[in-house]
Design a protein around this motif. Structure first.
Motif, PDB file in Angstrom:
ATOM      1  N   LEU A 333       0.845  -1.192   0.000  1.00 13.79           N
ATOM      2  CA  LEU A 333       0.000   0.000   0.000  1.00 13.79           C
ATOM      3  C   LEU A 333       0.887   1.251   0.000  1.00 13.79           C
ATOM      4  CD1 LEU A 333      -2.695   1.499   0.298  1.00 13.79           C
ATOM      5  CD2 LEU A 333      -2.455   1.205   2.785  1.00 13.79           C
ATOM      6  N   ARG A 335       0.387   5.536  -0.132  1.00 19.31           N
ATOM      7  CA  ARG A 335      -0.557   6.653  -0.069  1.00 19.31           C
ATOM      8  C   ARG A 335       0.033   7.814  -0.861  1.00 19.31           C
ATOM      9  NH1 ARG A 335      -4.505   5.625   3.482  1.00 19.31           N
ATOM     10  NH2 ARG A 335      -4.144   3.989   5.032  1.00 19.31           N
ATOM     11  N   GLU A 340      -5.154   5.798  -1.741  1.00 19.02           N
ATOM     12  CA  GLU A 340      -4.452   4.534  -1.533  1.00 19.02           C
ATOM     13  C   GLU A 340      -4.237   3.833  -2.874  1.00 19.02           C
ATOM     14  OE1 GLU A 340      -6.709   2.254   1.188  1.00 19.02           O
ATOM     15  OE2 GLU A 340      -6.060   3.399   2.958  1.00 19.02           O
ATOM     16  N   SER A 370      -4.344  -1.722  -7.862  1.00 23.55           N
ATOM     17  CA  SER A 370      -5.343  -1.033  -7.040  1.00 23.55           C
ATOM     18  C   SER A 370      -6.762  -1.353  -7.524  1.00 23.55           C
ATOM     19  CB  SER A 370      -5.103   0.477  -7.091  1.00 23.55           C
ATOM     20  OG  SER A 370      -3.812   0.775  -6.634  1.00 23.55           O
TER      21      SER A 370
END
Length: 602
Positions: A333, A335, A340, A370
């Motif tokens: 992950l 950011r 995200e 994603s």
């Protein structure tokens, strides 16, 4: 031409050395010869001169006593033998002095007077005292005269001897000077030859060596000046210049090839939408594509790998393994701008064909999953929500169907009872499917909680045998548990989840075993980290085309006669992954199909 120069140069040096040596030897031999001759001559003169004193002393001591006795009227004539002998000796010595060019005239006259005196007294001895006294006086004076003259000649000879030594020393000095001059001349000629050889032999070789160093550094523009006609280096220089020109041309071609290759690589990297990092063996970044540049800029780590990726890369370098995950749930992950993003890292090492030239390194590709994760989460949530929403009314339907089957109110006719019974079976089957889907949702959502404790694998296998004994007997099958070859350690697992996997494999084995077949459960140690549990049946096995997909969710091999939704093996694989274990299918051998579990040892 060069070999003639070398030959004549060396020949000149040899002649020079021989000439200097021969001249020095001749000079030394001539000097020694002349010195020896002069030394022998002077020594002989000294010896001869000193002999006069001895001879006169001998004659005087022999004959003078004869004239010192009483006077005789008729004395006897003395014996002449001694006189004659030494008289000849005196003449011989005078002759030697005469031949040696010494000034012996006075000595010759003194010796002649001395010999005349002796001749007179030997032929006519004195007869009175007066005659004897004159004779003695005369002999005494003459003897002294001879002695003085002989000493004078000896001193002259000694003086000449000393003079000869000084002359020999001067001659030696002159010889040294002459030989030194020859040596200096030879040295000068040797230096001239040396510089000529340096100019014609060493200098071209030195220039050639410097040129080779420049070529090694990549300076192919360098050309050596061609030597004059007749030089052996002319062909070498020509060949060297041709080689430099050829290397220059090849380098140009290689540069063009490298440029095209770089452009192609750049185009390929730019065409890849995922961030790609190409790193050297020291993990320094060699090349990245625009997607990677954008990612690192957004993360604020321009020019280097994100820290999460760097740690994984360091682990891969430490273990020497590749990281090629396929499950989107293993994505990392990130950011970026309050959003995200999930990137699945794929890290592998590449090595060129010529590893000695350092053509190796690491490549990192970050696949943006994603959207896949979002769709997968949405599907999992939908599946879980739908299952829950269906399970609640289904429970009510099951309750109603059970009440109808119990016929507590009004009895059903045969047709109604059969229809309600069929509906109840469908409800039960639908409930099993809903529970399976809920398990799948929990597994995919990562919500499966394990309580791992030491578990005896034999007890797990026996529980499964007891559970499915009835189903196997109904089909006429036998489930046997092979005793282990040695005492086995406990497995580290969640017993409930492990029973679930074990039951799934045994249930599948019963389904696919022929009537009357035998199902074998076997447990053995697999290396130092795992216990391997095998479930072996004698059924038709998994079609080869389906073997690679049987652990996918909702997959069912074509032509399956048994009911199911194709989730059992998929859920079993997820459970084993959560245990850090393995599940797989062995290659079919001996008409047997073998599924195995590798469970970590406690």
């Amino acid at each position: 031409m060069l070999r003639f120069r070398l030959f004549f140069g060396l020949l000149t040096l040899i002649i020079l050395l021989w000439g200097v040596g021969a001249a020095a030897l001749l000079l030394m031999r001539d000097s020694n010869k002349r010195f020896d001759k002069r030394l022998a001559s002077d020594y002989m003169i000294v010896s001869t001169a000193n002999g006069f004193r001895t001879i006169t002393s001998t004659l005087n001591s022999t004959y003078i006593p004869l004239f010192t006795g009483p006077v005789q009227a008729a004395p006897d004539l003395p014996d002449r033998t001694v006189y004659d002998t030494y008289s000849a000796e005196l003449s011989a010595r005078l002759q030697i002095l005469h031949e040696s060019e010494m000034k012996e005239e006075a000595l010759s006259r003194a010796v002649a007077a001395y010999k005349e005196t002796y001749e007179r007294i030997l032929t006519n001895p004195p007869r009175d005292h007066e005659g004897k006294d004159r004779i003695l006086f005369s002999i005494s004076n003459q003897t002294q005269r001879i002695t003085d003259l002989a000493d004078s000649i000896a001193k002259m000879a000694e003086t000449k001897l000393l003079s000869t030594g000084r002359e020999a020393k001067e001659t030696a000095t002159q010889n040294y000077l002459f030989v030194s001059t020859l040596v200096l001349l030879g040295t000068a000629i040797a230096f001239i030859i040396y510089f000529q050889l340096m100019r014609h032999l060493v200098d071209p070789v030195s220039r050639l060596q410097l040129s080779i160093d420049e070529i090694r550094k990549g300076n192919f523009e360098l050309n050596l000046p061609e030597p004059g006609q007749g030089s052996e280096f002319r062909s070498v220089v020509t060949a060297f210049n041709d080689m430099a020109a050829e290397l220059k041309q090849r380098r140009s071609v290689m540069d063009d090839h490298l440029m095209r290759t770089n452009l192609v690589n750049r185009a390929i990297l730019e065409a890849i939408p995922s961030p790609v990092f190409v790193l050297g063996d020291d993990t320094n970044i060699v090349q990245i594509n625009p997607a990677a540049e954008e990612l690192t800029e957004d993360l604020g780590v321009s020019g280097r790998l994100p820290l999460k990726i760097q740690r994984i890369l360091d682990e891969c370098r430490k273990t020497g393994t590749h990281l090629l995950p396929e499950d989107p749930r293993e994505a990392l992950l990130f950011r970026i701008h309050e959003e995200e993003f999930y990137y699945l890292p794929r890290i592998f090492r590449f090595v060129s064909e010529d590893d000695d030239k350092g053509g190796c390194g690491w490549a990192v590709l970050l696949h943006n999953v994603s959207r896949i994760r979002w769709l997968d989460d949405m599907k999992t949530n939908l599946l879980s929500t739908v299952s829950h929403e269906i399970k609640t009314p289904l429970t009510g339907i099951r309750m109603v169907l059970h009440l109808l089957l119990e016929e507590s109110g009004k009895s059903l006719n045969a047709m109604q009872h059969k229809m309600v019974e069929s509906a109840n079976e469908d409800c039960e089957r639908l409930l099993v499917t809903l529970n399976t889907l809920l398990d799948l949702s929990r597994a995919e959502g990562g919500t499966t909680q394990l309580s791992r404790v030491p578990v005896p694998m034999r007890e797990t296998m026996e529980r499964s045998v007891r559970l499915y004994h009835g189903a196997a007997s109904a089909k006429g099958c036998l489930i046997e548990v092979e005793p282990p070859e040695s005492t086995l350690p406990d497995a580290l697992a969640d017993p409930i989840r492990l029973d679930e996997v074990m039951n799934n494999l045994v249930s599948n084995a019963i389904k696919h075993s022929p009537p009357g077949g035998t199902i074998t459960l076997r447990c053995a140690k697999q290396g130092a980290e795992f216990l391997r549990v095998s479930v072996i049946d004698r059924g038709p096995g998994v079609p080869e085309a389906s073997q690679g997909r049987i652990f996918e969710r909702f997959f069912r091999a074509p032509g399956q006669p048994h009911e199911g939704v194709g989730l059992g093996l998929f859920i079993s694989r997820e459970i084993m992954r959560a245990h850090e274990g393995r599940i797989g299918l062995m290659e079919r051998a001996g008409n047997q199909t073998e599924f195995y579990l590798d469970v970590p040892i406690a």
